[in-house]
Design a protein around this motif. Structure first.
Motif, PDB file in Angstrom:
ATOM      1  N   THR A  29     -43.118 -72.720 -73.303  1.00 36.17           N
ATOM      2  CA  THR A  29     -43.120 -72.109 -71.977  1.00 36.17           C
ATOM      3  C   THR A  29     -42.944 -73.173 -70.896  1.00 36.17           C
ATOM      4  O   THR A  29     -43.415 -74.301 -71.018  1.00 36.17           O
ATOM      5  CB  THR A  29     -44.445 -71.375 -71.702  1.00 36.17           C
ATOM      6  N   ASN A  84     -44.473 -67.341 -66.530  1.00 33.51           N
ATOM      7  CA  ASN A  84     -43.948 -68.324 -67.480  1.00 33.51           C
ATOM      8  C   ASN A  84     -42.547 -67.910 -67.916  1.00 33.51           C
ATOM      9  O   ASN A  84     -42.242 -66.716 -67.981  1.00 33.51           O
ATOM     10  CB  ASN A  84     -44.850 -68.417 -68.715  1.00 33.51           C
ATOM     11  N   PRO A 135     -43.984 -72.957 -67.022  1.00 31.19           N
ATOM     12  CA  PRO A 135     -44.517 -72.129 -65.945  1.00 31.19           C
ATOM     13  C   PRO A 135     -43.504 -71.991 -64.812  1.00 31.19           C
ATOM     14  O   PRO A 135     -42.845 -72.968 -64.430  1.00 31.19           O
ATOM     15  CB  PRO A 135     -45.764 -72.908 -65.495  1.00 31.19           C
ATOM     16  N   PHE A 193     -46.145 -65.141 -75.357  1.00 30.33           N
ATOM     17  CA  PHE A 193     -45.115 -65.712 -74.488  1.00 30.33           C
ATOM     18  C   PHE A 193     -43.752 -65.846 -75.169  1.00 30.33           C
ATOM     19  O   PHE A 193     -42.764 -66.103 -74.490  1.00 30.33           O
ATOM     20  CB  PHE A 193     -45.565 -67.080 -73.984  1.00 30.33           C
ATOM     21  N   GLY A 242     -42.841 -76.567 -63.417  1.00 30.00           N
ATOM     22  CA  GLY A 242     -43.776 -76.257 -64.491  1.00 30.00           C
ATOM     23  C   GLY A 242     -45.152 -76.865 -64.333  1.00 30.00           C
ATOM     24  O   GLY A 242     -45.725 -76.941 -63.244  1.00 30.00           O
TER      25      GLY A 242
END
Length: 421
Positions: free
Chosen positions: A40, A18, A42, A405, A57
Motif C-alpha cells: 500500500t 490507501n 497511503p 487492502f 505516502g
C-alpha cells in the motif's frame, strides 16, 4: 497469450486512504510493493515547504508529524465528483489545479510500479466505486471522465474501469472450488460498495461475466465518514462543539466539521475563518472550548488530531476503548473514546449501509437466505457493528475476509490480463 507470460497491463486501486497496484506475473505475488516493501501507498501528499518538493505516502505523514513546514493533503479521491475538482489550491506558493494534484499522486503510483516491475505500463484497469456521487448520474460520469483524463495525462494510452467490488469478487473467485452466490461488501475510505455475484471455478475463465453480476449498489459512506462522526461526537466537544452562545443558541459548527473532515482541515487556518471565530468568542457562555480551538489552530494540529481519531477507529475494531492524550494542546487534556460511543456516533451511517444491501438484494430478485457467502474487503470492513449488522441480515451466509487492502488491486490485475493480454 500464455499464462506463463507476465500481463501487459496493470490494475490500479486508487483509494481514499490507501492505494495499490496489481500485476499478474507467473510464480510471483500479484501486488507490487510501493513503499518500504509494503503493497500500500497511503493516498497522501505532503508539500515540503523547506525543501520545495512533494513527498508521498508514509514518508509524507512522517515529515508532517516531524514538524516540517508545508501542506499535507489526504483523501485525494474525495475530490472526484466534488465541485473542488474544477478549482485550484495553493501549493508551495503557487496555484495548482486539483486535477494536477490527482495526476501527481496517480503518476507516482505508476512510476513506483514501473520501477519495481522493471518495465513500462501503457494499459491500465482502474478501480472505481459503484457510485462516485450518490443519486447524480451526470456528476458520477464526470468523476470517471476526470479520472480517465488524469490517467491519460500521466502516460497511460489505454484506460478502462472496473467496479471495485467486482474486482474483489474476481480475486475471491480464484480460490473457489464450487459455485457460490456471493455478496461482496467493500467498505473503503470514501464509499461502501456492494455486489451480488455468481462465482465458480469454471466461470473465472469467461471473458463476458455480465450475466454473473446480478446487482451492484453502494452509498457514499466510508472510513473518513466514520472518522468524522467519531471526531464530532467524541473529540470536538473539548474544542467547543455544542457550546452555547449567550443568546441560548448553539455555537456555529462549520469550523468543527471542517476539522473533522480530512480534505477541509486546511480551510480552518485561513484568516477569514480565524477572524470569524474571534468575533464570536465574546458571545459564548463558556470560552474554555473555543480557547482550546484557537490553540489547536495556532499549532496547525488539525491533521495530527485527525490521525489520532483514525487510529482510535482502527483500535476500536478489537478493543473496547482508547485514551487519546492531547497534552500538546493543553497539559493533562485527554479523552477516553469507547466502542459504545463510536457505534452510537455511526449508527445512522450503518443504517444507510444496511438499507443499501436490502435494496441491492431486491434489485437482484434474491432473498436474504439465498446468499452463500459474504466477502468483506476494504480498510473499514472490520468494524464490528458493521459486520454484525450485515451478518444479521443474511442468516445462511458464511463470512470470508479478503485481503483488506489487496483484494481489489489483485482483482483489477486479473481483469487487466483478460482485457489487454
Amino acid at each position: 497469450m500464455s499464462k506463463q507470460t507476465p500481463a501487459r497491463a496493470c490494475g490500479i486501486d486508487f483509494g481514499t486512504s490507501n492505494s495499490t497496484v496489481g500485476w499478474l506475473r507467473p510464480g510471483m505475488d500479484t501486488m507490487i510493493a510501493l513503499e518500504d516493501g509494503k503493497i500500500t501507498l497511503p493516498s497522501v501528499v505532503f508539500f515540503n515547504m523547506e525543501e520545495r518538493r512533494p513527498v508521498y505516502g508514509r514518508l509524507a505523514l512522517h515529515e508532517y508529524l516531524e514538524g516540517y513546514e508545508g501542506r499535507l493533503m489526504r483523501s485525494l479521491k474525495s475530490l472526484l465528483g466534488s465541485k473542488l475538482i474544477k478549482h485550484d489550491t495553493s501549493v508551495l506558493g503557487t496555484a495548482m489545479p486539483f486535477k494536477d494534484l490527482l495526476a501527481l499522486f496517480i503518476g507516482e503510483l505508476k512510476k513506483r510500479a514501473e520501477t519495481t516491475a522493471g518495465r513500462a505500463f501503457d494499459e491500465v484497469v482502474l478501480g472505481r466505486p459503484v457510485h462516485f456521487v450518490d443519486d447524480d448520474i451526470m456528476a458520477d460520469q464526470e468523476a470517471e471522465d476526470t479520472m480517465a483524463e488524469v490517467a491519460r495525462k500521466i502516460g497511460f494510452k489505454e484506460v478502462s474501469f472496473q467496479y471495485e467490488p467486482i474486482a474483489a469478487a474476481f480475486d475471491y473467485e480464484s480460490t473457489l472450488e464450487r459455485e457460490e452466490l456471493v455478496l461482496i461488501v467493500d467498505i473503503g475510505g470514501g464509499t461502501s460498495d456492494f455486489s451480488l455475484v455468481r462465482l465458480s471455478p469454471d466461470r473465472r475463465f469467461y471473458d463476458d461475466r455480465h450475466e454473473d453480476i446480478l446487482a451492484t449498489g453502494g452509498v457514499h459512506i466510508g472510513g473518513t465518514d466514520f472518522d468524522k462522526q467519531l471526531s464530532l461526537q467524541g473529540v470536538m466537544p473539548l474544542f467547543g462543539y455544542g457550546s452555547r452562545m449567550k443568546s441560548g443558541a448553539y455555537m456555529p459548527t462549520s469550523t468543527h466539521i471542517n476539522l473533522a473532515t480530512w480534505h477541509t482541515i486546511n480551510s480552518v487556518y485561513s484568516q477569514k475563518s480565524q477572524l470569524a471565530l474571534g468575533s464570536m468568542r465574546y458571545d459564548i457562555e463558556d470560552t474554555q472550548g473555543i480557547d482550546r480551538l484557537f490553540k489547536l489552530i495556532d499549532q496547525r494540529a488539525g491533521h495530527w488530531l485527525a490521525m489520532e481519531v483514525e487510529e482510535t477507529k482502527i483500535e476500536l475494531t478489537h478493543t473496547e476503548s482508547r485514551a487519546v492524550a492531547m497534552d500538546r494542546i493543553e497539559a493533562g487534556l485527554n479523552v477516553d473514546l469507547t466502542r459504545v460511543l463510536f457505534e452510537s456516533a455511526i449508527d445512522a451511517l450503518l443504517e444507510r449501509v444496511r438499507n443499501s444491501v436490502t435494496a441491492l438484494l431486491k434489485d437482484a430478485g434474491a432473498a436474504f437466505t439465498d446468499v452463500d457467502t459474504v466477502f468483506f474487503t476494504g480498510g473499514s470492513s472490520g468494524i464490528p457493528a458493521l459486520r454484525n449488522g450485515v451478518a444479521a441480515m443474511l442468516p445462511n451466509a458464511r463470512h470470508v475476509e479478503g485481503n483488506i487492502f489487496g483484494s481489489i488491486g489483485s482483482g483489477l490485475a486479473i481483469e487487466a490480463k483478460k482485457r489487454y493480454g
